[in-house]
Design a protein around this motif. Structure first.
Motif, PDB file in Angstrom:
ATOM      1  N   SER A 140     -10.253   5.683  -8.875  1.00 50.49           N
ATOM      2  CA  SER A 140     -10.589   4.728  -7.828  1.00 50.49           C
ATOM      3  C   SER A 140      -9.579   4.854  -6.687  1.00 50.49           C
ATOM      4  O   SER A 140      -8.378   4.978  -6.923  1.00 50.49           O
ATOM      5  N   PHE A 141     -10.082   4.820  -5.468  1.00 53.57           N
ATOM      6  CA  PHE A 141      -9.251   4.930  -4.275  1.00 53.57           C
ATOM      7  C   PHE A 141      -9.278   3.577  -3.587  1.00 53.57           C
ATOM      8  O   PHE A 141     -10.352   3.078  -3.240  1.00 53.57           O
ATOM      9  N   GLY A 142      -8.110   2.949  -3.449  1.00 49.79           N
ATOM     10  CA  GLY A 142      -8.090   1.602  -2.903  1.00 49.79           C
ATOM     11  C   GLY A 142      -6.995   1.371  -1.899  1.00 49.79           C
ATOM     12  O   GLY A 142      -6.225   2.271  -1.544  1.00 49.79           O
ATOM     13  N   THR A 143      -6.927   0.140  -1.422  1.00 42.82           N
ATOM     14  CA  THR A 143      -5.933  -0.246  -0.427  1.00 42.82           C
ATOM     15  C   THR A 143      -4.730  -0.906  -1.105  1.00 42.82           C
ATOM     16  O   THR A 143      -4.807  -1.350  -2.248  1.00 42.82           O
ATOM     17  N   GLN A 144      -3.649  -0.999  -0.361  1.00 42.15           N
ATOM     18  CA  GLN A 144      -2.473  -1.743  -0.800  1.00 42.15           C
ATOM     19  C   GLN A 144      -2.464  -3.143  -0.186  1.00 42.15           C
ATOM     20  O   GLN A 144      -1.488  -3.873  -0.322  1.00 42.15           O
ATOM     21  N   LEU A 145      -3.539  -3.514   0.464  1.00 37.51           N
ATOM     22  CA  LEU A 145      -3.608  -4.822   1.116  1.00 37.51           C
ATOM     23  C   LEU A 145      -3.689  -5.930   0.067  1.00 37.51           C
ATOM     24  O   LEU A 145      -4.561  -5.904  -0.802  1.00 37.51           O
ATOM     25  N   PRO A 146      -2.816  -6.914   0.129  1.00 40.46           N
ATOM     26  CA  PRO A 146      -2.881  -8.026  -0.825  1.00 40.46           C
ATOM     27  C   PRO A 146      -3.982  -9.006  -0.430  1.00 40.46           C
ATOM     28  O   PRO A 146      -4.319  -9.135   0.752  1.00 40.46           O
ATOM     29  N   PRO A 147      -4.565  -9.692  -1.390  1.00 42.01           N
ATOM     30  CA  PRO A 147      -5.562 -10.712  -1.059  1.00 42.01           C
ATOM     31  C   PRO A 147      -4.939 -11.811  -0.200  1.00 42.01           C
ATOM     32  O   PRO A 147      -3.858 -12.304  -0.496  1.00 42.01           O
ATOM     33  N   ALA A 148      -5.601 -12.171   0.887  1.00 39.79           N
ATOM     34  CA  ALA A 148      -5.096 -13.201   1.796  1.00 39.79           C
ATOM     35  C   ALA A 148      -6.270 -13.830   2.544  1.00 39.79           C
ATOM     36  O   ALA A 148      -7.386 -13.290   2.532  1.00 39.79           O
ATOM     37  N   ARG A 149      -6.020 -14.936   3.192  1.00 37.32           N
ATOM     38  CA  ARG A 149      -7.075 -15.609   3.956  1.00 37.32           C
ATOM     39  C   ARG A 149      -7.195 -15.059   5.376  1.00 37.32           C
ATOM     40  O   ARG A 149      -8.213 -15.253   6.030  1.00 37.32           O
ATOM     41  N   GLU A 150      -6.136 -14.383   5.839  1.00 35.57           N
ATOM     42  CA  GLU A 150      -6.144 -13.914   7.223  1.00 35.57           C
ATOM     43  C   GLU A 150      -5.415 -12.579   7.331  1.00 35.57           C
ATOM     44  O   GLU A 150      -4.428 -12.343   6.644  1.00 35.57           O
ATOM     45  N   TYR A 151      -5.930 -11.702   8.213  1.00 40.30           N
ATOM     46  CA  TYR A 151      -5.340 -10.370   8.389  1.00 40.30           C
ATOM     47  C   TYR A 151      -5.224 -10.026   9.865  1.00 40.30           C
ATOM     48  O   TYR A 151      -6.061 -10.427  10.693  1.00 40.30           O
ATOM     49  N   ASP A 152      -4.186  -9.260  10.171  1.00 40.24           N
ATOM     50  CA  ASP A 152      -4.036  -8.656  11.494  1.00 40.24           C
ATOM     51  C   ASP A 152      -5.010  -7.481  11.554  1.00 40.24           C
ATOM     52  O   ASP A 152      -4.955  -6.575  10.722  1.00 40.24           O
ATOM     53  N   ALA A 153      -5.903  -7.497  12.505  1.00 44.01           N
ATOM     54  CA  ALA A 153      -6.914  -6.447  12.599  1.00 44.01           C
ATOM     55  C   ALA A 153      -6.288  -5.066  12.776  1.00 44.01           C
ATOM     56  O   ALA A 153      -6.832  -4.062  12.308  1.00 44.01           O
ATOM     57  N   ARG A 154      -5.132  -5.000  13.414  1.00 48.40           N
ATOM     58  CA  ARG A 154      -4.478  -3.707  13.615  1.00 48.40           C
ATOM     59  C   ARG A 154      -4.074  -3.089  12.283  1.00 48.40           C
ATOM     60  O   ARG A 154      -4.133  -1.865  12.116  1.00 48.40           O
ATOM     61  N   GLU A 155      -3.675  -3.924  11.329  1.00 47.52           N
ATOM     62  CA  GLU A 155      -3.299  -3.411  10.013  1.00 47.52           C
ATOM     63  C   GLU A 155      -4.535  -2.917   9.259  1.00 47.52           C
ATOM     64  O   GLU A 155      -4.478  -1.910   8.544  1.00 47.52           O
ATOM     65  N   LEU A 156      -5.646  -3.579   9.431  1.00 55.34           N
ATOM     66  CA  LEU A 156      -6.889  -3.129   8.803  1.00 55.34           C
ATOM     67  C   LEU A 156      -7.326  -1.788   9.380  1.00 55.34           C
ATOM     68  O   LEU A 156      -7.740  -0.885   8.649  1.00 55.34           O
ATOM     69  N   VAL A 157      -7.213  -1.659  10.695  1.00 58.42           N
ATOM     70  CA  VAL A 157      -7.568  -0.395  11.354  1.00 58.42           C
ATOM     71  C   VAL A 157      -6.653   0.726  10.874  1.00 58.42           C
ATOM     72  O   VAL A 157      -7.107   1.835  10.559  1.00 58.42           O
ATOM     73  N   ALA A 158      -5.354   0.447  10.795  1.00 59.23           N
ATOM     74  CA  ALA A 158      -4.397   1.459  10.358  1.00 59.23           C
ATOM     75  C   ALA A 158      -4.674   1.879   8.915  1.00 59.23           C
ATOM     76  O   ALA A 158      -4.518   3.059   8.566  1.00 59.23           O
TER      77      ALA A 158
END
Length: 215
Positions: free
Chosen positions: A115-133
Motif C-alpha cells: 500500500s502506498f500512502g501519505t504521512q498526513l495525520p488525521p486532522a480537521r483542517e489542512y493547509d492546501a499547499r501541503e496537500l499539493v506538495a
C-alpha cells in the motif's frame, strides 16, 4: 481509493506472486521496497509504503515475522493488529538478499500486499499547499521507484479523507466551495481547486490517503 492504496499490480507487469513456504525472499514479500528506499529521504518524507501478509484474501494481524540475512543475523519484523508490518528492512539489508521467515505452517499459501500512502495525520483542517506538495511528491517517488516501468505507474491526483463526511475548500480570495466526494469519501484535487489555501473537514478522517481518480 483502494486503487490508490494497492500499487503492487500497477507498478509491476504481474501481480506479486503468492508463495507457499514458511520462508521467502524478502524481495518477493516486500516488492519495490528497495527501489523506494533508494529515493533520498528528503524527497520521500511525505509518503510511505506499507506491507501486509494475506491468506485467502484476509489480513493476518499480529503475525510473527523475522528477517534473516545471509550472515545469519535475525531482525524481528513486527506485524500490528491491522496486519501491516510495523518495521521494514533497511536498504542495506534488502541489498543483501535476505529472506523473511513467517511463523505459519510451511504449506500455507500466502500473498503480500503493498500500500502506498501519505504521512498526513488525521486532522480537521489542512493547509492546501501541503496537500499539493504531498500529491506532487507522491508522483515523483512513484516514477523513480517504478524506473523503466514508470509509464505503467498510476498517477495520484489528489488526497482522500476517509469517514470525514464532507468538507469545505477555502480559496485565497475568500470564497469557499464544498469538497467533492467519491463513494461518500471527500477528496481534494489540486488541478480542480487551484487557488485553494485551506481544506476544512466536517469530521476528523479515520485515514488520509491518495486519490487517483480523474474527477
Amino acid at each position: 481509493m483502494k486503487r490508490a492504496l494497492i500499487l503492487a499490480a500497477a507498478l509491476a507487469a504481474a501481480a506479486t506472486p503468492a508463495f507457499a513456504e514458511k520462508s521467502a525472499p524478502a524481495g518477493k514479500v516486500l516488492p519495490f521496497l528497495d527501489r523506494f528506499l533508494k529515493v533520498p529521504p528528503a524527497e520521500s518524507a511525505r509518503v510511505k509504503l506499507s506491507y501486509a501478509i494475506r491468506h485467502d484474501g484476509q489480513m493476518m494481524p499480529n503475525l510473527k515475522a523475522t528477517l534473516v540475512e545471509k550472515s545469519g543475523a535475525r531482525t524481528p519484523l513486527p506485524v500490528n493488529g491491522e496486519g501491516y508490518f510495523d518495521r521494514l528492512p533497511t536498504l542495506a539489508q534488502m541489498q543483501g538478499d535476505p529472506t523473511i521467515v513467517l511463523d505459519v505452517p510451511a504449506d500455507m499459501k500466502l500473498g503480500s500486499m503493498m500500500s502506498f500512502g501519505t504521512q498526513l495525520p488525521p486532522a480537521r483542517e489542512y493547509d492546501a499547499r501541503e496537500l499539493v506538495a504531498t500529491v506532487n511528491e507522491a508522483n515523483t517517488v512513484i516514477g523513480k521507484a517504478a524506473g523503466p516501468m514508470s509509464f505503467m505507474a498510476p498517477k495520484m491526483t489528489g488526497i482522500a479523507f476517509s469517514k470525514a463526511e464532507g468538507g469545505t475548500i477555502v480559496f485565497a480570495d475568500g470564497h469557499s466551495a464544498p469538497l467533492p466526494q467519491a463513494k461518500d469519501v471527500p477528496y481534494f484535487r489540486p488541478a480542480d481547486h487551484q487557488g485553494a489555501v485551506r481544506v476544512k473537514l466536517t469530521k476528523t478522517p479515520t485515514k488520509v490517503g491518495f486519490y487517483d481518480g480523474k474527477k
